[in-house]
Scaffold this active site. Structure first.
Site, mmCIF file in Angstrom:
data_model
loop_
_atom_site.group_PDB
_atom_site.id
_atom_site.type_symbol
_atom_site.label_atom_id
_atom_site.label_comp_id
_atom_site.label_asym_id
_atom_site.label_seq_id
_atom_site.Cartn_x
_atom_site.Cartn_y
_atom_site.Cartn_z
ATOM 1 N N HIS A 182 -0.886 6.465 8.639
ATOM 2 C CA HIS A 182 -0.089 5.304 9.057
ATOM 3 C C HIS A 182 1.387 5.505 8.729
ATOM 4 O O HIS A 182 2.255 5.325 9.590
ATOM 5 C CB HIS A 182 -0.632 4.055 8.352
ATOM 6 C CG HIS A 182 0.098 2.801 8.705
ATOM 7 N ND1 HIS A 182 -0.328 1.942 9.687
ATOM 8 C CD2 HIS A 182 1.243 2.250 8.207
ATOM 9 C CE1 HIS A 182 0.508 0.920 9.783
ATOM 10 N NE2 HIS A 182 1.470 1.084 8.887
ATOM 11 N N GLU A 183 1.676 5.881 7.485
ATOM 12 C CA GLU A 183 3.090 6.011 7.092
ATOM 13 C C GLU A 183 3.752 7.189 7.813
ATOM 14 O O GLU A 183 4.926 7.115 8.184
ATOM 15 C CB GLU A 183 3.221 6.160 5.580
ATOM 16 C CG GLU A 183 2.575 5.036 4.773
ATOM 17 C CD GLU A 183 2.983 3.636 5.215
ATOM 18 O OE1 GLU A 183 4.100 3.458 5.745
ATOM 19 O OE2 GLU A 183 2.178 2.701 5.030
ATOM 20 N N GLY A 200 0.820 -1.203 0.000
ATOM 21 C CA GLY A 200 0.000 0.000 0.000
ATOM 22 C C GLY A 200 0.852 1.250 0.000
ATOM 23 O O GLY A 200 0.601 2.200 -0.743
ATOM 24 N N GLU A 213 7.124 3.650 4.494
ATOM 25 C CA GLU A 213 7.430 4.775 5.377
ATOM 26 C C GLU A 213 8.864 5.273 5.298
ATOM 27 O O GLU A 213 9.344 5.892 6.246
ATOM 28 C CB GLU A 213 7.118 4.384 6.825
ATOM 29 C CG GLU A 213 8.069 3.362 7.447
ATOM 30 C CD GLU A 213 7.610 1.930 7.343
ATOM 31 O OE1 GLU A 213 8.092 1.074 8.115
ATOM 32 O OE2 GLU A 213 6.763 1.641 6.465
#
Length: 868
Positions: free
Chosen positions: A296-297, A260, A263
Site C-alpha cells: 500500500h505505502e 499503520g 508513504e
C-alpha cells in the site's frame, strides 16, 4: 470549551494566496529543544501581499525576508500572519520545538530513542510555520544535525547529496527530493538502527537501493518486509506499468505511531507491527498484513505522491485508489477469493456500521472539523469499492487506459476525485455522470430483488429496487449507478447464457433507477440466480432464497466468493430466526440439512483449505448488529455461541479428523501452508467447545513451532473459557513480556475475554510491565479490543464498560486525541441500544462534551452523536 471548533466546507475551497516552490530545512536535533530553520522561496499567486502560515505549539526565534529581519507580522492562535511581502521573496523562519514532550505523535517526536515525524494530515505545522495544505508543492532540501554516537542514521526524503561531521561529536546529512511535494509527505528520522539492505533493478534498468531500518536486535524480523517490497515494485511495473523514481527507497519501523504506516516520499515511516515478523513472533495474519501495508505505502508513490490531493476532502482520491491497488496486489499474489471475502467482511461489518452512525459521510466528505477523523473505513474501504466498481464497469483494459490518462494529465499536481473520474470516463468512453453520486452520497444502499419465471415464454424477470435510507448528514437520497453482477444456473449446475432482446448480454447489469426490470430470454427452465457476485457493489442485498437454492449455490456456483456468500446467507437466515427464538425464551436450533451443507464443505476435495476455513467461519457480532435497528447484544452473543456449539457437536468427528490430518511439521509462509493452518485452526476453534477442547488447545500450545498455532490455541482457550486459559496466558506473558509488539496479541486476548470478570482483568493488565498508555499499539490492543470486540462485557447493563471508556477518553483527550477519537466510535452508536444502555452511554458523552479542553478530534464526534 471556550470556543466551539468551526467546520470547514469543501465548497469553500480557494487557491492559496501564495505558493512555495522550494524549501531548505535545517534541523538541529535535541530532545527537548530542537531548532528548525526553514528557508522558503515564496511566490505571490493572488492580489494580497499578506501571507498567513499555519503553526501549532511553536516558539518563533527569528523571521527574515530576503536576509533582513522582518517586523511586519502577527502571531496568531494557530499560525503566523506576515504582511507587506514582495511578490517573490526568500522567507527565513527559525522555530524551537520540544519533541520529547510531543505525546500526540504529530509533527516531530521521540519514539523510544529515535526522532521521527508524522505530518499527515496537518502535522508539519507543528515543525515550522508553513502553508500546511496539500495543494502547495515544493522541492525539499533537508539537512539533519545530531549527536553522531546517539543518532548515527540521519534520514529524510529523496536522495542523499552530502554529509559530514563536526568537532563537537555531532554530524550532519543533507537530503534532496527532486519531486515537488506537499508538506504532509515530509519525513525525518534520526536514530541508531539495524539495517537490512537489498536492491531492485527497475524495468528500465535503474538500480534502486532498498533499506529497512529496525530497532537493534530485530534484523531477523525484517526479511519478509523486504521480500514484500520487492514483490510490490515488480507487481506495479507488471500490472500498472509504474516504475520507482528515486535512487533509494527506505522504510523505518518505529514503536510509537498513530497509524499503520506513512508513504512519505522515499522514506516510509511504519508502525513496527507492519514490518517486524518471524515465525516465532508473528502470525500468518501478521505476515499477510505486512505484505499488504508494505505494498500500500509503496503504491502511494504514484497514487498519492506523484499525484496528490488538492485538499483533504479529496482524501479518497489517493486512499481509496491505493487500497484497491493493494487489494489487487494481495489477490494476485495469494488467494483472490479469500482476499475478497476478507475485504467484504470489513465493508459489511464496521463500514456499514459507520454508514449508519452519526459520523456517516460520503467517501468525499463535504465538511470536517478535524481532518484526522476522516481517515475512515468509508474513505479507505468503501472508497476502494467505488474504484472497484469503476474497474467492473470499464474492464481491466479500459481501467488501465484511464490510469494512464490520469497520470498524463495530473503527474506532479494536486488533483481531485472529479479529475480521476473524468480521466476514466474520457479514456473509456463510458458515461459515469450518475456514477459520480457515489462520491457525494453517504449511507448504504439496499437492493430488494424479486424474480419471476414464465415457463411458457421461457423468460426470467429480475426486478431490482434500490433505496438508501436518510443519514444524519443527508436526508435526501438519489438512485445510484450500481453494477449488479448476476449469473443464472440450470438445475444441473450449467450456467445459462444471459440474453435480452435477442442478443447476448454481459453478466454485469447497470442498475440506475429506483426500480428497474431485466427480462432474460431463452431460459428453458426455472433458474437459480447468483446475485451481487464478487460483491460487485457495496450494498445490502435482500432476496428470498430458499434453503435448497443456497445449498445449491454453495456447491455449484462458478465463483468461489458466490459459494461463500451463499453459505453466509444460509447462516444469516437461521441466525435471525434464532435471535427471535432467544428473545422469546426458546433454545437455539439448526436444521440437520444446514449442518450437512457445511459438513459437505469441510469434506470437499475440490476446495482450497483457506477457502474452506472462510466458509466455516460465522459472521461477527459486529456484522450481525448491523442487521438490526435495535441491537440485542446478549441475544446475538447467545446465538453465535450456541451455533458454534451445535456445529462443533454435530461435526465433531469431521472437525477432529481434519484437525489431525492437517498438522504440519515445518513452518512455511507459502499460501498453501497458510491455508492448511487456517483450516486446522478453524477446526480447533470449534473443537474448543467439545469435551476434547481443553486437551487439544493445551497440547497445541505446548507443541507449536510458530506463533500462528500458539495464538490459535490461546484464542480457542479464550473464546471457549477453557480451564487451560490462565496457564497458557501466564506462560506466554513470562516468555514475551520484554517485547511489546508480541505482547499486543496477548493484550488483545485480554481485551476480548468473554469472562464475567473481564473488565477487572483489563484494569489489572494496565499495570503489566509491557503496557503503556503512551503507546498507541498497546492501547489499541487492550482497550480497543475491549471496546470493539467484547460486546457483552463492554455493554454490561451495569454501565461499567461505558464508565471505563469515558475515563480512558478523558485521559487521552490531552495526551493523544487522535487515538482517543478512534476509540470513541463504539459509544457513538448509542441510540441503537435499549433505553437503559442509551442513558448510560449518553451520560458519558455529555460528560466529555462538558470538558473545558475537549480536543477537536473528540468534539466533532461527540457533538454529532448527541445531535442525532
Amino acid at each position: 470549551m471556550a470556543q466551539n471548533p468551526q467546520a470547514k466546507y469543501r465548497t469553500d475551497y480557494k487557491e492559496p494566496s501564495h505558493t512555495i516552490t522550494d524549501i531548505a530545512l535545517t534541523f538541529d536535533l535535541h530532545d527537548t529543544a530542537t531548532t528548525v530553520s526553514a528557508v522558503s522561496q515564496v511566490k505571490q499567486m493572488g492580489q494580497t501581499t499578506t501571507l498567513t502560515l499555519d503553526g501549532e505549539g511553536l516558539e518563533l526565534k527569528a523571521l527574515q525576508v530576503n536576509g533582513a529581519d522582518w517586523q511586519d507580522y502577527t502571531l496568531l492562535e494557530a499560525g503566523l500572519e506576515i504582511r507587506s511581502l514582495p511578490a517573490e521573496c526568500e522567507l527565513t523562519i527559525v522555530t524551537l520545538i520540544n519533541p520529547e514532550a510531543n505525546s500526540a505523535l504529530e509533527g516531530l517526536y521521540k519514539s523510544g530513542g529515535a526522532f521521527c515525524t508524522q505530518c499527515e494530515a496537518e502535522g508539519f505545522r507543528r515543525i515550522t510555520y508553513y502553508l500546511d495544505r496539500p495543494d502547495v508543492l515544493a522541492k525539499y532540501t533537508t539537512t539533519v544535525i545530531a549527536d553522531q554516537a546517539q543518532y548515527p542514521f540521519l534520514l529524510s526524503n529523496g536522495n542523499k547529496i552530502a554529509e559530514g561531521s563536526s568537532d563537537n561529536g555531532r554530524h550532519w546529512v543533507k537530503w534532496q527530493d527532486p519531486h515537488p511535494k506537499p508538506a504532509y509527505l515530509f519525513a525525518l528520522v534520526a536514530g541508531d538502527f539495524d539495517v537490512l539492505r537489498d536492491q531492485y533493478i527497475t524495468q528500465s534498468g535503474r538500480h534502486v537501493a532498498l533499506e529497512i531500518f529496525v530497532d537493534k536486535g530485530n534484523l531477523d524480523r525484517a526479511n519478509h518486509a523486504m521480500v514484500s517490497l520487492i514483490n510490490a515494485m515488480k507487481w506495479d511495473e507488471e500490472r500498472f506499468d509504474l516504475e520507482y523514481d528515486l535512487d533509494i527507497y527506505m522504510v523505518v519501523a518505529v514503536d510509537f505511531f498513530n497509524m499503520g504506516a506513512m508513504e512519505n516520499k522515499g522514506l516510509n515511516v511504519f508502525n513496527s507491527k507492519y514490518v517486524l515478523a518471524n515465525e516465532q513472533t508473528a502470525t500468518d495474519t501478521d505476515y499477510l498484513g505486512i505484505e499488504a501495508v508494505i505494498g500500500h505505502e509503496y503504491f502511494h508513490n504514484w497514487t498519492g505522491n506523484r499525484v496528490t490531493c488538492r485538499d483533504w476532502f479529496q482524501l479518497s482520491l489517493k486512499e481509496g485508489l491505493t487500497v484497491f491497488r493493494d487489494q489487487e496486489f494481495s489477490s494476485d499474489l495469494g488467494s483472490r477469493a479469500v482476499n475478497r471475502i476478507n475485504n467484504v467482511r470489513i465493508i459489511r461489518g464496521p463500514q456499514f456500521a459507520e454508514d449508519a452512525s452519526p459520523m456517516s459521510h460520503p467517501i468525499r466528505p463535504d465538511q470536517v472539523i478535524e481532518m484526522n477523523n476522516f481517515y475512515t473505513l468509508t474513505v479507505y474501504e468503501k472508497g476502494s469499492e467505488v474504484i472497484r466498481m469503476m474497474h467492473t464497469l470499464l474492464g481491466e483494459q479500459g481501467f488501465q487506459k484511464g490510469m494512464k490518462l490520469y497520470f498524463e494529465r495530473h503527474d506532479g499536481t494536486a488533483a481531485t476525485c472529479e479529475d480521476f473520474v473524468g480521466a476514466m470516463e474520457d479514456a473509456s468512453g463510458v458515461d459515469l455522470k450518475q456514477f459520480r453520486l457515489w462520491y457525494s452520497q453517504s449511507g448504504t444502499p439496499e437492493l430488494t430483488v424479486s424474480s419471476e419465471y414464465d415457463a411458457t415464454a421461457q423468460t426470467y424477470t429480475l426486478t431490482v429496487e434500490q433505496v438508501t435510507e436518510p443519514t444524519q448528514d443527508q436526508k435526501e437520497k438519489q438512485p445510484l449507478h450500481i453494477p449488479f453482477d448476476v449469473e443464472l444456473y440450470a438445475k444441473n449446475g450449467r450456467v445459462i447464457p444471459l440474453q435480452c432482446n435477442g442478443e447476448r448480454v454481459g453478466h454485469v447489469l447497470d442498475v440506475k433507477q429506483a426500480k428497474q426490470t431485466f427480462v432474460f430470454e431463452n431460459v428453458q427452465e426455472q433458474p437459480i440466480p447468483s446475485l451481487l457476485r464478487e460483491f460487485s457493489a457495496p450494498v445490502k442485498l435482500n432476496y428470498q432464497y430458499s434453503d435448497d437454492e443456497l445449498t445449491f449455490l454453495m456447491v455449484h456456483a462458478s465463483n468461489e466468493f458466490a459459494r461463500w456468500d451463499a453459505g453466509q446467507m444460509l447462516l444469516a437466515k437461521y441466525i435471525r430466526a434464532n435471535v427471535e427464538r432467544v428473545q422469546n425464551g426458546d433454545n437455539v436450533t439448526l436444521p440437520e440439512s444446514v449442518v450437512d451443507a457445511f459438513r459437505g464443505v469441510l469434506l470437499s476435495d475440490e476446495l482450497e483449505p483457506a477457502f474452506v476455513a472462510e466458509m466455516l467461519s460465522l459472521p461477527s457480532h459486529n456484522e450481525l448488529s448491523g442487521w438490526y435497528k435495535r441491537v440485542d447484544v446478549d441475544a446475538i452473543a447467545n446465538v453465535l455461541k450456541a451455533l458454534k456449539v451445535i456445529l462443533a457437536t454435530e461435526m465433531q468427528d469431521e472437525f477432529s479428523a481434519t484437525y489431525h490430518v492437517l498438522k504440519q511439521d515445518e513452518y512455511s509462509i507459502e499460501h498453501a501452508a497458510i491455508g492448511r493452518r487456517a483450516l486446522r485452526n478453524t477446526c480447533l476453534a470449534y473443537l474448543a467447545f467439545t469435551e476434547q477442547g481443553n486437551t487439544l488447545a493445551e497440547a497445541q500450545y505446548q507443541q507449536a513451532n510458530n506463533m500462528t498455532d500458539t495464538m490459535a490455541a490461546m484464542a480457542a482457550a479464550n473464546s471457549a473459557g477453557l480451564m487451560c486459559r490462565e496457564t497458557l496466558m501466564a506462560d506466554y506473558s513470562a516468555k514475551w513480556k520484554h517485547d511489546g509488539l508480541v505482547m499486543d496479541k496477548w493484550f488483545a486476548l485480554q481485551g476480548c475475554n468473554p469472562a464475567d470478570n473481564a473488565l477487572d482483568v483489563i484494569k489489572a493488565t494496565m499495570s503489566h510491565e509491557a503496557f503503556s498508555m503512551k503507546n498507541p499499539n498497546r492501547i489499541r490492543s487492550l482497550i480497543g479490543s475491549f471496546l470493539n470486540m467484547n460486546p457483552v462485557r463492554f455493554h454490561a447493563k451495569s454501565g461499567e464498560g461505558y464508565r471505563f471508556a469515558g475515563e480512558i477518553l478523558r485521559e487521552m483527550n490531552s495526551s493523544n486525541p487522535q487515538v482517543a477519537s478512534r476509540l470513541i466510535d463504539p459509544l457513538l452508536k448509542f441510540r441503537r441500544y435499549d433505553e437503559e444502555r442509551q442513558a448510560l452511554i449518553k451520560a458519558e458523552l455529555e460528560g466529555l462534551k462538558a470538558m473545558d479542553n475537549l480536543a477537536r478530534d473528540l468534539y466533532e464526534k461527540v457533538t454529532k452523536a448527541l445531535e442525532q
